[in-house]
Design a protein around this motif. Structure first.
Motif, PDB file in Angstrom:
ATOM      1  N   UNK A 373       0.810  -1.242   0.000  1.00 50.22           N
ATOM      2  CA  UNK A 373       0.000   0.000   0.000  1.00 50.22           C
ATOM      3  C   UNK A 373       0.832   1.276   0.000  1.00 50.22           C
ATOM      4  N   UNK A 374       2.079   1.243   0.477  1.00 46.61           N
ATOM      5  CA  UNK A 374       2.877   2.477   0.462  1.00 46.61           C
ATOM      6  C   UNK A 374       4.070   2.392  -0.499  1.00 46.61           C
ATOM      7  N   UNK A 375       3.995   1.464  -1.472  1.00 49.98           N
ATOM      8  CA  UNK A 375       5.024   1.384  -2.506  1.00 49.98           C
ATOM      9  C   UNK A 375       4.469   1.854  -3.853  1.00 49.98           C
ATOM     10  N   UNK A 376       3.542   2.801  -3.825  1.00 49.41           N
ATOM     11  CA  UNK A 376       2.980   3.333  -5.060  1.00 49.41           C
ATOM     12  C   UNK A 376       4.059   4.094  -5.836  1.00 49.41           C
ATOM     13  N   UNK A 377       3.784   4.374  -7.109  1.00 48.44           N
ATOM     14  CA  UNK A 377       4.797   4.977  -7.994  1.00 48.44           C
ATOM     15  C   UNK A 377       5.317   6.307  -7.462  1.00 48.44           C
ATOM     16  N   UNK A 378       4.450   7.095  -6.832  1.00 50.88           N
ATOM     17  CA  UNK A 378       4.852   8.416  -6.333  1.00 50.88           C
ATOM     18  C   UNK A 378       5.330   8.396  -4.884  1.00 50.88           C
ATOM     19  N   UNK A 379       5.277   7.229  -4.249  1.00 46.81           N
ATOM     20  CA  UNK A 379       5.725   7.064  -2.852  1.00 46.81           C
ATOM     21  C   UNK A 379       5.112   8.152  -1.958  1.00 46.81           C
ATOM     22  N   UNK A 380       3.804   8.285  -2.070  1.00 41.62           N
ATOM     23  CA  UNK A 380       3.107   9.399  -1.412  1.00 41.62           C
ATOM     24  C   UNK A 380       3.108   9.309   0.113  1.00 41.62           C
ATOM     25  N   UNK A 381       3.355   8.103   0.663  1.00 40.72           N
ATOM     26  CA  UNK A 381       3.257   7.956   2.123  1.00 40.72           C
ATOM     27  C   UNK A 381       4.627   7.899   2.806  1.00 40.72           C
ATOM     28  N   UNK A 382       5.674   8.301   2.095  1.00 39.05           N
ATOM     29  CA  UNK A 382       7.020   8.197   2.682  1.00 39.05           C
ATOM     30  C   UNK A 382       7.217   9.101   3.886  1.00 39.05           C
ATOM     31  N   UNK A 465       6.401  -1.075   9.738  1.00 37.28           N
ATOM     32  CA  UNK A 465       6.485  -2.066   8.668  1.00 37.28           C
ATOM     33  C   UNK A 465       7.723  -1.801   7.796  1.00 37.28           C
ATOM     34  N   UNK A 466       8.030  -0.546   7.556  1.00 39.04           N
ATOM     35  CA  UNK A 466       9.197  -0.175   6.745  1.00 39.04           C
ATOM     36  C   UNK A 466      10.492  -0.693   7.369  1.00 39.04           C
ATOM     37  N   UNK A 467      10.695  -0.398   8.647  1.00 36.53           N
ATOM     38  CA  UNK A 467      11.936  -0.805   9.303  1.00 36.53           C
ATOM     39  C   UNK A 467      12.004  -2.323   9.489  1.00 36.53           C
ATOM     40  N   UNK A 468      10.868  -2.941   9.788  1.00 34.26           N
ATOM     41  CA  UNK A 468      10.867  -4.399   9.929  1.00 34.26           C
ATOM     42  C   UNK A 468      11.174  -5.081   8.595  1.00 34.26           C
ATOM     43  N   UNK A 469      10.611  -4.572   7.531  1.00 29.94           N
ATOM     44  CA  UNK A 469      10.861  -5.168   6.211  1.00 29.94           C
ATOM     45  C   UNK A 469      12.329  -5.033   5.832  1.00 29.94           C
ATOM     46  N   UNK A 551      11.943   3.033  -2.548  1.00 30.67           N
ATOM     47  CA  UNK A 551      11.439   3.852  -1.445  1.00 30.67           C
ATOM     48  C   UNK A 551      12.565   4.154  -0.463  1.00 30.67           C
ATOM     49  N   UNK A 552      13.400   3.173  -0.178  1.00 28.77           N
ATOM     50  CA  UNK A 552      14.492   3.352   0.779  1.00 28.77           C
ATOM     51  C   UNK A 552      15.419   4.489   0.359  1.00 28.77           C
ATOM     52  N   UNK A 553      15.870   4.473  -0.903  1.00 28.58           N
ATOM     53  CA  UNK A 553      16.837   5.495  -1.316  1.00 28.58           C
ATOM     54  C   UNK A 553      16.180   6.874  -1.407  1.00 28.58           C
ATOM     55  N   UNK A 554      14.939   6.924  -1.850  1.00 30.69           N
ATOM     56  CA  UNK A 554      14.233   8.214  -1.919  1.00 30.69           C
ATOM     57  C   UNK A 554      14.059   8.784  -0.514  1.00 30.69           C
ATOM     58  N   UNK A 555      13.709   7.925   0.432  1.00 25.61           N
ATOM     59  CA  UNK A 555      13.520   8.372   1.821  1.00 25.61           C
ATOM     60  C   UNK A 555      14.844   8.825   2.438  1.00 25.61           C
ATOM     61  N   UNK A 556      15.924   8.084   2.182  1.00 28.82           N
ATOM     62  CA  UNK A 556      17.230   8.465   2.724  1.00 28.82           C
ATOM     63  C   UNK A 556      17.693   9.801   2.155  1.00 28.82           C
ATOM     64  N   UNK A 607      16.163   7.061  -9.508  1.00 30.37           N
ATOM     65  CA  UNK A 607      16.498   7.426  -8.122  1.00 30.37           C
ATOM     66  C   UNK A 607      17.712   6.667  -7.620  1.00 30.37           C
ATOM     67  N   UNK A 608      17.825   5.393  -7.996  1.00 32.41           N
ATOM     68  CA  UNK A 608      19.014   4.618  -7.622  1.00 32.41           C
ATOM     69  C   UNK A 608      20.269   5.265  -8.209  1.00 32.41           C
ATOM     70  N   UNK A 609      20.189   5.641  -9.481  1.00 26.12           N
ATOM     71  CA  UNK A 609      21.327   6.245 -10.171  1.00 26.12           C
ATOM     72  C   UNK A 609      21.759   7.536  -9.473  1.00 26.12           C
TER      73      UNK A 609
END
Length: 1031
Positions: A373-382, A465-469, A551-556, A607-609
């Motif tokens: 649910x929070x891995x949508x294309x725009x990562x709206x819930x980050x 859920x993010x940190x546990x995953x 999501x991880x790299x965008x959030x970092x 985003x990875x690049x």
């Protein structure tokens, strides 16, 4: 005339329905029927009360009790089956009365049937809660522990899925419609709780030793069905085995004894023999004689059944998480599983104390489903992911993990400041850049001393859920990737060993060794295919993982202000304190996925690049140099590969490198910076590690040089950083070239000696077998070393050749030009000097040894630098090299180039350069003769040459020549006399000594001039005398 059938009264109908439902009668049956029970005592009681001999709703419960408690010959069914039968017959009677026209009568009968159903269900609960309450005729003690409710549940949840992983069988007993719903819903929790607990224990026991090919889907669907009831969900999380307790609790104990553990253990991946599941997936699907079509079919089957498992377990957890009363228990369970298995991150995992790889791969897949649910294309819930979870979250043990940059002491200090209100509440705290390099190991120490805040902070489910995953993927899927890679490497070594054994003379022991190794290899192949079936062929699993790490790299990046350069001068503490494996796992996944066909299909890699470009050359943000080097490995995997890729894939890869502003502006710059930084990693293997890392950088730089926009950026960097990072880059490039070529050429000589030994068959066979084996291993090892070193040397020389075509100024700086000239002279000596014939090999291409190509590139470097040498200093630098310079080498090299058909203009320029060097050598000899004996104070103490620009070292106060010390500082920022810190801007010009040296040179030249004049006059006088004497 037909007579109408008389309408039965309500009492008559009630009596008929109850007799049919409960299979009882109040009158002695005239015909024997084994199922109908004559309630003689009940009939006598009714008769004594003078009532009509009929069954009524008022008598319903007493009838049922009499039937259950009595010892009747015709009562052959066990109580539970009888009661379920009552419910089924009541259901059937209910269908019959729907045709009644009299609505009132129908309503009365419906009420009777509802009461009969309710009583049947109620007494089923009583019986299951206390099985001894009703006598069971001919009961089997062996069956007393099995719940009779379970077959009904299996019947209820039966689906069309059959074959591997499932079964439609439910023991032949079909559940009456509505029975289970009535059973589990309309009752108090206390009476249902023991029933639920017993069912959970049975389901756990059924799947305890089941593999992916066993019947796990039926118990899984039953589990999902049970937790769909609020009482069932509550009972599960309150079960003593939900999270087992005990002093010996570890990851394996949780997997084996918790209710959910055995479900998560179901897998195609092999486990330790003690915990082996059946059927054996490797043996059944991937035996030696498996055909390709069978393999593909097995891969598809395993992938399908495993995804059924993932979906089912995810639905179980989701059901429990949606319930506010059970959500906390689920999070506690997941945290306990993660924390107790933290040692799965180690290279060697103890199978007795850690859960299986299968469990954690399954848990990885399930957690990724919960993240969807929070891995949508725009990562709206980050924004719901709170970085302070790392500091104050009490559930996961995160503070003991190695952080990206912060040490445990820095984290503790920040938390203490924050606790007393000194920290900025807007999260603007920054860690000052560390001036002293500290090892990554310091990040692990004393993290347990950090005291969390007294109030337990509540975090959103998305945050938890993010940190546990992230933790589960590190211990599960990414660990499985690592295991697979090591397995493949082990197989390659075993195959090489097997090949060598088969070449030896036959013997009984050898036959045993070969058979043992072949069996081990077969088991390894099966294990490899199990990994491929469950993980590598599961494209959706890889896609979900890539989405999570996106999501991880965008959030970092958000923690440092977003995707923009340059980075802030100080690293935010939130970023610095994040576990290092968050980034490392993202990089490992990209590397692994790049080898899978279509793994990146539909995944945004931009985003990875950008993340890699931002941080790969930023040690003040990511301390670990090997992690930054891994980013280059990712870029290498993403690089366009031309003919090896489809046109669409090549275009997508090219757009990553050529179509982004960050890439165009910073990619080359940061690659050059990392090339320099990686010289010192702090590891005891740093000297050898740097070659592998620089190999990846070199491949990228060669590709980028061919892209005009990147080549322009490169040239600009060379101009701007002529005496900065670019000069350091050239210095290390030259160092590596010299070492690698020298090492490989020396190894070639050793290799040829060994080859000669082995080719002398008679002498070789006389040697002991063990010695022959050791020498053979050395021979193979040398082959590999030569091949690798030559490959790396070729890359370095090639880079020097193509860059010097357009960039020459840094090579011709005073501190660099003599070093470059010495390197080229040394290579020229090796390739065309007297020893060149000793380097001939039978198969040079096998060793990546291409002497003609190497010579051609070296000559091109000479010519390129000569073209850019506007001050004509290069010939003098060439001739100054006393170790390798010889004017005859230039003509010898030119002869070789003519034979291989090289461009005549290049050859001519090369010969002219040789002539200039010869002239410069003659001039240098004359100059040396002019100067005569030079005072020691004018000589550089390192190279013993006359100083031209003397400088004083601030710490040792010793005077040296500026180009000499600057050349030293390119590789080592320390005073060579006392090892104190030293940089070029700390050097103190010794102007007084410089003036004296210049005066000395003028004086000597003046004296030399006068001497030459006197000699000339004397020669004239002597000539005149001589002529006079002859006359």
């Amino acid at each position: 005339m037909a007579t109408t059938k008389p309408q039965r009264s309500k009492e008559e109908l009630e009596d008929i329905i109850l007799r049919r439902v409960f299979l009882v009668t109040l009158t002695e049956p005239t015909e024997p029927n084994s199922r109908i029970v004559y309630l003689e005592m009940t009939a006598a009681e009714i008769l004594s009360e003078g009532k009509e001999m009929r069954l009524t709703r008022d008598l319903m419960e007493s009838i049922l009790i009499d039937r259950l408690m009595g010892n009747f010959a015709s009562a052959v069914e066990p109580p539970f089956q009888y009661l379920v039968g009552c419910y089924r017959r009541a259901y059937d009677e209910g269908k019959k009365i729907t045709a009644m026209k009299d609505k009132n009568l129908r309503a009365d009968m419906e009420s009777v049937i509802r009461q009969a159903k309710k009583l049947s269900v109620s007494y089923c609960r009583i019986h299951l809660g206390n099985p001894e309450s009703f006598p069971i005729a001919g009961s089997d003690p062996a069956m007393s522990n099995a719940s009779p409710l379970l077959p009904l549940i299996f019947s209820e949840v039966a689906s069309s899925v059959d074959g591997f992983g499932g079964s439609t069988s439910s023991g032949g007993l079909q559940c009456p419609p509505g029975f289970l719903d009535d059973f589990f819903r309309d009752s108090d929790f206390d009476s249902l709780d023991p029933i639920f607990k017993g069912l959970y224990e049975e389901l756990r026991e059924i799947v305890l030793k089941v593999s992916a090919l066993g019947n796990f889907q039926q118990p899984l669907r039953a589990l999902l069905y049970l937790v769909s009831f609020p009482a069932g969900a509550k009972s599960l999380v309150n079960h003593p085995w939900w999270i087992p307790k005990g002093v010996y609790l570890n990851g394996r104990v949780i997997e084996r004894t918790s209710i959910l553990g055995p479900f998560f253990h179901v897998s195609a991946l092999p486990d330790h023999p003690i915990f082996k599941s059946q059927p054996d997936v490797g043996q059944q699907c991937f035996s030696e004689d498996s055909k390709d079509s069978d393999l593909r079919s097995s891969y598809t089957t395993i992938k399908t059944v495993m995804n059924n498992l993932y979906d089912g377990l995810a639905e179980v957890l989701l059901t429990l998480l949606k319930n506010p009363d059970t959500r906390e228990n689920v999070l506690e369970y997941l945290a306990e599983v993660i924390n107790k298995n933290s040692s799965r991150a180690h290279i060697q995992v103890d199978p007795l104390s850690c859960a299986s790889s299968g469990m954690f791969v399954n848990l990885s897949a399930v957690m990724l489903r919960l993240c969807e649910p929070f891995l949508d294309a725009n990562l709206t819930k980050r924004d719901k992911i709170d970085p302070k979870y790392v500091f104050y979250g009490n559930r996961l043990e995160l503070r003991g993990l190695t952080a990206l940059h912060a040490s445990s002491e820095e984290v503790t200090e920040w938390i203490n400041k924050d606790s007393i209100g000194n920290a900025d509440g807007n999260g603007q705290n920054r860690l000052s850049q560390s001036q002293e390099a500290t090892s990554s190991g310091s990040n692990v120490s004393q993290a347990s001393n950090v005291k969390p805040s007294s109030e337990k902070t509540k975090y959103s489910f998305i945050c938890e859920c993010f940190f546990m995953t992230a933790r589960v993927l590190n211990l599960g899927l990414l660990k499985a990737f690592s295991d697979y890679k090591h397995l493949v490497q082990d197989m390659q070594r075993s195959e090489e060993t097997l090949k060598a054994l088969k070449k030896q003379a036959p013997s009984p022991q050898l036959k045993i060794d070969i058979a043992r190794l072949e069996k081990e290899l077969e088991l390894c192949k099966q294990e490899k295919r199990c990994h491929e079936a469950q993980i590598l062929t599961d494209e959706p699993l890889l896609e979900r993982s890539l989405s999570f790490y996106r999501l991880m790299v965008v959030w970092l990046v958000r923690l440092v202000g977003g995707f923009k350069m340059p980075l802030p001068s100080t690293c935010p503490v939130e970023f610095a304190s994040m576990p290092e494996h968050f980034v490392e796992d993202a990089m490992e996944l990209l590397i692994f996925a790049s080898r899978m066909p279509k793994a990146f299909h539909g995944i945004l890699l931009d985003e990875f690049m950008n993340f890699i470009i931002m941080f790969m050359a930023s040690p003040e943000y990511i301390r670990n140099p090997y992690l930054r080097a891994k980013m280059v490995e990712v870029l290498n995997c993403l690089m366009p590969r031309g003919s090896h890729q489809s046109p669409a894939a090549a275009a997508a890869a090219a757009s990553l490198f050529e179509g982004h502003q960050l890439s165009l502006e910073y990619l080359v710059r940061n690659l050059l910076k990392l090339y320099v930084d990686i010289e010192f990693t702090g590891s005891h293997t740093q000297f050898y590690d740097k070659f592998n890392i620089r190999h990846n950088i070199a491949e990228l730089l060669e590709y980028l040089w061919q892209v005009p926009s990147h080549r322009n950026a490169w040239r600009q960097i060379a101009r701007e950083e002529e005496k900065g990072v670019y000069l350091n880059f050239l210095n290390f490039l030259i160092n590596d070239s010299i070492y690698l070529l020298d090492e490989s050429l020396n190894k070639i000589l050793e290799h040829k000696e060994l080859e000669a030994e082995m080719s002398n068959t008679a002498e070789w066979e006389r040697r002991p077998a063990q010695e022959r084996q050791e020498r053979t291993r050395l021979f193979q090892s040398q082959e590999n070393i030569i091949r690798i070193d030559m490959k790396l040397a070729n890359e370095d020389v090639s880079m020097l050749a193509f860059t010097t075509e357009q960039i020459t100024a840094p090579f011709l700086l005073p501190e660099m030009v003599e070093r470059v000239a010495s390197m080229l002279n040394y290579f020229l000596l090796q390739l065309v000097g007297p020893q060149r014939k000793s380097l001939t090999l039978k198969d040079p291409e096998k060793y990546e040894f291409r002497p003609k190509q190497l010579l051609k590139q070296i000559v091109y470097i000479y010519v390129h630098l000569a073209r850019g040498d506007t001050d004509n200093i290069f010939p003098a630098a060439i001739s100054k090299d006393g170790r390798s310079y010889n004017e005859q080498l230039f003509s010898a090299a030119a002869d070789v180039l003519r034979r291989i058909g090289e461009d005549g203009r290049v050859i001519q320029e090369f010969i002219e350069l040789g002539s200039k060097a010869e002239v410069a050598a003659s001039e240098a000899m004359d100059a040396e003769a002019v100067l005569g004996d030079i005072p020691d104070e004018f000589l550089d103490p390192i190279q013993y040459t006359l100083m031209k620009d003397p400088v004083i070292l601030p710490s040792s106060r010793i005077t040296v020549d500026r180009p000499v010390i600057q050349r030293h500082l390119l590789s080592d920022n320390s005073d060579p006399f006392n090892r104190s810190h030293l940089t070029a801007d700390m050097l103190i010009p010794d102007n007084e000594l410089k003036a004296r040296i210049q005066e000395f040179i003028r004086s000597q030249e003046s004296k030399r001039g006068e001497s030459l004049s006197m000699q000339s006059d004397k020669a004239t006088i002597q000539t005149t005398s001589s002529e006079m004497l002859i006359d």
